[in-house]
Design a protein around this motif. Structure first.
Motif, PDB file in Angstrom:
ATOM      1  N   THR A  66       0.967  -1.089  -0.011  1.00 29.79           N
ATOM      2  CA  THR A  66       0.046  -0.131   0.092  1.00 29.79           C
ATOM      3  C   THR A  66       0.870   1.226  -0.192  1.00 29.79           C
ATOM      4  O   THR A  66       2.120   1.226   0.086  1.00 29.79           O
ATOM      5  CB  THR A  66      -1.009   0.097   1.356  1.00 29.79           C
ATOM      6  OG1 THR A  66      -0.222   0.109   2.219  1.00 29.79           O
ATOM      7  CG2 THR A  66      -1.693  -1.312   1.256  1.00 29.79           C
ATOM      8  N   GLY A  67       0.179   2.187  -0.242  1.00 28.54           N
ATOM      9  CA  GLY A  67       1.107   3.646  -0.135  1.00 28.54           C
ATOM     10  C   GLY A  67       1.591   3.868  -1.560  1.00 28.54           C
ATOM     11  O   GLY A  67       0.969   3.285  -2.574  1.00 28.54           O
ATOM     12  N   PRO A  68       2.725   4.984  -1.691  1.00 30.45           N
ATOM     13  CA  PRO A  68       3.197   5.401  -2.852  1.00 30.45           C
ATOM     14  C   PRO A  68       3.867   4.195  -3.693  1.00 30.45           C
ATOM     15  O   PRO A  68       4.042   4.420  -4.848  1.00 30.45           O
ATOM     16  CB  PRO A  68       3.823   6.640  -2.461  1.00 30.45           C
ATOM     17  CG  PRO A  68       4.366   6.259  -1.168  1.00 30.45           C
ATOM     18  CD  PRO A  68       3.271   5.697  -0.582  1.00 30.45           C
ATOM     19  N   PHE A  69       4.360   3.316  -2.723  1.00 32.03           N
ATOM     20  CA  PHE A  69       5.186   2.195  -3.368  1.00 32.03           C
ATOM     21  C   PHE A  69       4.221   0.686  -3.630  1.00 32.03           C
ATOM     22  O   PHE A  69       4.742   0.021  -2.876  1.00 32.03           O
ATOM     23  CB  PHE A  69       6.318   1.997  -2.794  1.00 32.03           C
ATOM     24  CG  PHE A  69       7.373   3.268  -2.503  1.00 32.03           C
ATOM     25  CD1 PHE A  69       7.457   4.279  -3.358  1.00 32.03           C
ATOM     26  CD2 PHE A  69       8.295   3.046  -1.565  1.00 32.03           C
ATOM     27  CE1 PHE A  69       8.167   5.296  -3.406  1.00 32.03           C
ATOM     28  CE2 PHE A  69       9.295   4.263  -1.651  1.00 32.03           C
ATOM     29  CZ  PHE A  69       9.168   5.208  -2.262  1.00 32.03           C
ATOM     30  N   ARG A  70       3.315   1.132  -4.366  1.00 35.98           N
ATOM     31  CA  ARG A  70       2.283  -0.065  -3.969  1.00 35.98           C
ATOM     32  C   ARG A  70       2.942  -1.138  -5.317  1.00 35.98           C
ATOM     33  O   ARG A  70       3.007  -0.834  -6.336  1.00 35.98           O
ATOM     34  CB  ARG A  70       0.951   0.452  -4.919  1.00 35.98           C
ATOM     35  CG  ARG A  70      -0.101  -0.879  -4.783  1.00 35.98           C
ATOM     36  CD  ARG A  70      -1.222  -0.166  -5.078  1.00 35.98           C
ATOM     37  NE  ARG A  70      -1.831   1.003  -4.508  1.00 35.98           N
ATOM     38  CZ  ARG A  70      -2.518   0.788  -3.365  1.00 35.98           C
ATOM     39  NH1 ARG A  70      -3.230  -0.420  -2.955  1.00 35.98           N
ATOM     40  NH2 ARG A  70      -3.155   1.951  -2.968  1.00 35.98           N
ATOM     41  N   ASP A  71       3.056  -2.470  -4.726  1.00 36.48           N
ATOM     42  CA  ASP A  71       3.309  -3.655  -5.188  1.00 36.48           C
ATOM     43  C   ASP A  71       4.662  -3.350  -5.847  1.00 36.48           C
ATOM     44  O   ASP A  71       4.916  -3.806  -7.205  1.00 36.48           O
ATOM     45  CB  ASP A  71       2.283  -3.936  -6.307  1.00 36.48           C
ATOM     46  CG  ASP A  71       0.891  -4.240  -6.014  1.00 36.48           C
ATOM     47  OD1 ASP A  71       0.935  -4.774  -4.810  1.00 36.48           O
ATOM     48  OD2 ASP A  71      -0.244  -4.019  -6.645  1.00 36.48           O
ATOM     49  N   VAL A  72       5.589  -2.794  -5.296  1.00 37.61           N
ATOM     50  CA  VAL A  72       7.102  -2.637  -5.833  1.00 37.61           C
ATOM     51  C   VAL A  72       8.120  -3.164  -4.659  1.00 37.61           C
ATOM     52  O   VAL A  72       7.787  -3.189  -3.726  1.00 37.61           O
ATOM     53  CB  VAL A  72       7.393  -1.377  -6.354  1.00 37.61           C
ATOM     54  CG1 VAL A  72       6.546  -0.805  -7.301  1.00 37.61           C
ATOM     55  CG2 VAL A  72       7.262  -0.250  -5.092  1.00 37.61           C
ATOM     56  N   GLU A  73       9.260  -3.601  -5.120  1.00 45.01           N
ATOM     57  CA  GLU A  73      10.202  -4.121  -4.220  1.00 45.01           C
ATOM     58  C   GLU A  73      10.706  -2.765  -3.619  1.00 45.01           C
ATOM     59  O   GLU A  73      10.926  -1.909  -4.140  1.00 45.01           O
ATOM     60  CB  GLU A  73      11.147  -4.957  -4.999  1.00 45.01           C
ATOM     61  CG  GLU A  73      10.752  -6.237  -5.233  1.00 45.01           C
ATOM     62  CD  GLU A  73      11.999  -7.141  -5.613  1.00 45.01           C
ATOM     63  OE1 GLU A  73      12.501  -7.797  -4.957  1.00 45.01           O
ATOM     64  OE2 GLU A  73      12.452  -6.777  -6.805  1.00 45.01           O
ATOM     65  N   VAL A  74      11.038  -2.918  -2.331  1.00 46.28           N
ATOM     66  CA  VAL A  74      11.701  -1.811  -1.621  1.00 46.28           C
ATOM     67  C   VAL A  74      12.972  -2.319  -0.883  1.00 46.28           C
ATOM     68  O   VAL A  74      12.844  -3.258  -0.447  1.00 46.28           O
ATOM     69  CB  VAL A  74      10.601  -1.372  -0.642  1.00 46.28           C
ATOM     70  CG1 VAL A  74       9.372  -0.338  -1.484  1.00 46.28           C
ATOM     71  CG2 VAL A  74       9.919  -1.989   0.354  1.00 46.28           C
ATOM     72  N   VAL A  75      13.733  -1.432  -0.413  1.00 45.52           N
ATOM     73  CA  VAL A  75      14.628  -1.466   0.571  1.00 45.52           C
ATOM     74  C   VAL A  75      14.806  -0.405   1.586  1.00 45.52           C
ATOM     75  O   VAL A  75      14.251   0.870   1.376  1.00 45.52           O
ATOM     76  CB  VAL A  75      16.084  -1.307  -0.006  1.00 45.52           C
ATOM     77  CG1 VAL A  75      17.348  -1.421   1.162  1.00 45.52           C
ATOM     78  CG2 VAL A  75      16.435  -2.340  -1.271  1.00 45.52           C
ATOM     79  N   ILE A  76      14.546  -0.821   2.786  1.00 44.11           N
ATOM     80  CA  ILE A  76      14.403  -0.041   4.056  1.00 44.11           C
ATOM     81  C   ILE A  76      15.485  -0.035   4.839  1.00 44.11           C
ATOM     82  O   ILE A  76      15.874  -1.028   5.564  1.00 44.11           O
ATOM     83  CB  ILE A  76      13.074  -0.558   4.684  1.00 44.11           C
ATOM     84  CG1 ILE A  76      11.992  -0.755   3.877  1.00 44.11           C
ATOM     85  CG2 ILE A  76      13.096   0.483   5.896  1.00 44.11           C
ATOM     86  CD1 ILE A  76      10.656  -1.065   4.767  1.00 44.11           C
ATOM     87  N   LYS A  77      16.127   1.029   4.891  1.00 41.21           N
ATOM     88  CA  LYS A  77      17.388   1.184   5.805  1.00 41.21           C
ATOM     89  C   LYS A  77      17.051   1.801   7.314  1.00 41.21           C
ATOM     90  O   LYS A  77      16.042   2.219   7.420  1.00 41.21           O
ATOM     91  CB  LYS A  77      18.204   2.347   5.238  1.00 41.21           C
ATOM     92  CG  LYS A  77      19.654   2.352   6.127  1.00 41.21           C
ATOM     93  CD  LYS A  77      20.785   3.565   5.568  1.00 41.21           C
ATOM     94  CE  LYS A  77      21.018   2.851   4.270  1.00 41.21           C
ATOM     95  NZ  LYS A  77      22.071   3.815   3.686  1.00 41.21           N
TER      96      LYS A  77
END
Length: 356
Positions: A66-77
């Protein structure tokens, strides 16, 4: 007192070796025009992409739903709350991403901003803050370590027509927005091929060592030209980046176990051959000079180098025969089909060809 609306980041963190056990972390930040979504929900797990480089740890990697990065891979530092200085360092990187917000998705990954915890937990791995960005792939260093990229194609020996120039373009864009990188190398560059195969973007990630900067670069960046003087160039960081990526022709060219000024002989092999030792056979001299010029073209130029190599390969026999006979380039196709110097417009002098 006005009410402050917040956006929330909820992370479900999968524990290593246990598909049924999850940690849940909720962080928040004041809602702005860049983070209008009230909720971002991610499923992530520990990620250690580096074996020898630890600058970007600790990292989580997963999928946003959900949110602006919907259904995309993310990296969280993340910054662990009890670790001294961890939150300060992560805030520094978040501020750097904010400073270049207009470049998100072009030269740096999209960044959702810094989320922090209201908790005062002192547990060893209590997450005090997180900085989510879109994942565009592994860094050049990771590609080498995983075998996806040969080690000899990691930095200065990359394809000049795409990767090298795009890394420099990305760094220049950040400089124009008032940010110097501090430390730039294969561990902080991600090359992302566009889906239509038309181009390659170079993303700069991390920004851990970024600092405010007023770039005074004055020279035009021309791939395959002679390197300008450092003081004339105007920006040390971009200058040394261009040098390390072999953006320019070196000042000297090596041949006959000696060095010669590039601007006096390149790209004309007959000018270089004229400087061979006096006891060297003329045929050997011109062959060695051809090899040196072609090696230079392969190392330090792209499109122009391909054209030059094509002409030299096609006219090789004629060039050798003419030099052995003491002749200058002549005929309806002067300079053997259009060999031109990118360094100086004046044609080669015939005197250099017969002196040997």
């Amino acid at each position: 007192m006005p009410l402050t609306l917040h956006s929330f980041l909820i992370m479900f963190i999968r524990k290593e070796g246990d598909e049924e056990d999850w940690d849940t972390v909720m962080l928040q930040r004041p809602r702005t025009h860049r983070t209008p979504f009230p909720l971002s929900f991610c499923i992530v797990e520990d990620w250690e992409p580096f074996t020898n480089h630890y600058s970007d740890r600790p990292l989580l990697k997963g999928m946003a739903y959900t949110g602006p990065f919907r259904d995309v891979e993310v990296v969280i530092k993340v910054a662990y709350a009890p670790v001294p200085g961890a939150l300060r360092r992560l805030k520094h990187q978040a501020n750097a991403y904010d400073k270049v917000a207009s470049l998100h998705g072009f030269f740096v990954p999209e960044c959702l901003g810094l989320f922090t915890s209201a908790s005062t937990s002192s547990e060893q791995y209590a997450i005090g803050a997180a900085l989510p960005t879109v994942y565009y792939g592994n860094t050049l260093m990771c590609e080498v370590e995983t075998g996806a990229r040969p080690a000899d194609e990691c930095w200065q020996d990359m394809d000049a027509s795409t990767s090298t120039r795009r890394i420099i373009k990305s760094a220049s864009a950040l400089h124009r927005r008032g940010l110097r990188l501090g430390d730039i190398g294969p561990e902080c560059i991600v090359l992302d091929d566009r889906l239509d195969g038309s181009d390659t973007d170079a993303f700069i990630i991390g920004l851990a060592d970024a600092a405010p900067h007023k770039c005074r670069q004055t020279c035009t960046l021309v791939h395959g030209g002679l390197a300008p003087q450092r003081r004339e160039f105007g920006c040390d960081e971009l200058y040394y980046l261009c040098v390390s990526l072999q953006m320019w022709l070196p000042k000297y060219i090596l041949c006959f176990a000696e060095v010669f000024e590039t601007k006096l002989v390149y790209p004309f092999p007959w000018l270089l051959a004229a400087h061979a030792p006096s006891d060297a056979p003329r045929a050997d001299a011109i062959k060695d000079a051809l090899a040196a010029i072609i090696d230079y073209a392969e190392r330090y130029t792209d499109d122009e180098g391909d054209e030059l190599k094509g002409v030299l390969a096609e006219k090789r026999g004629q060039i050798i025969a003419d030099f052995v006979a003491g002749k200058v380039p002549h005929g309806e196709e002067p300079y053997y089909g259009g060999i031109r110097s990118p360094l100086h417009p004046a044609p080669a002098s015939s005197e250099h060809i017969v002196q040997h």
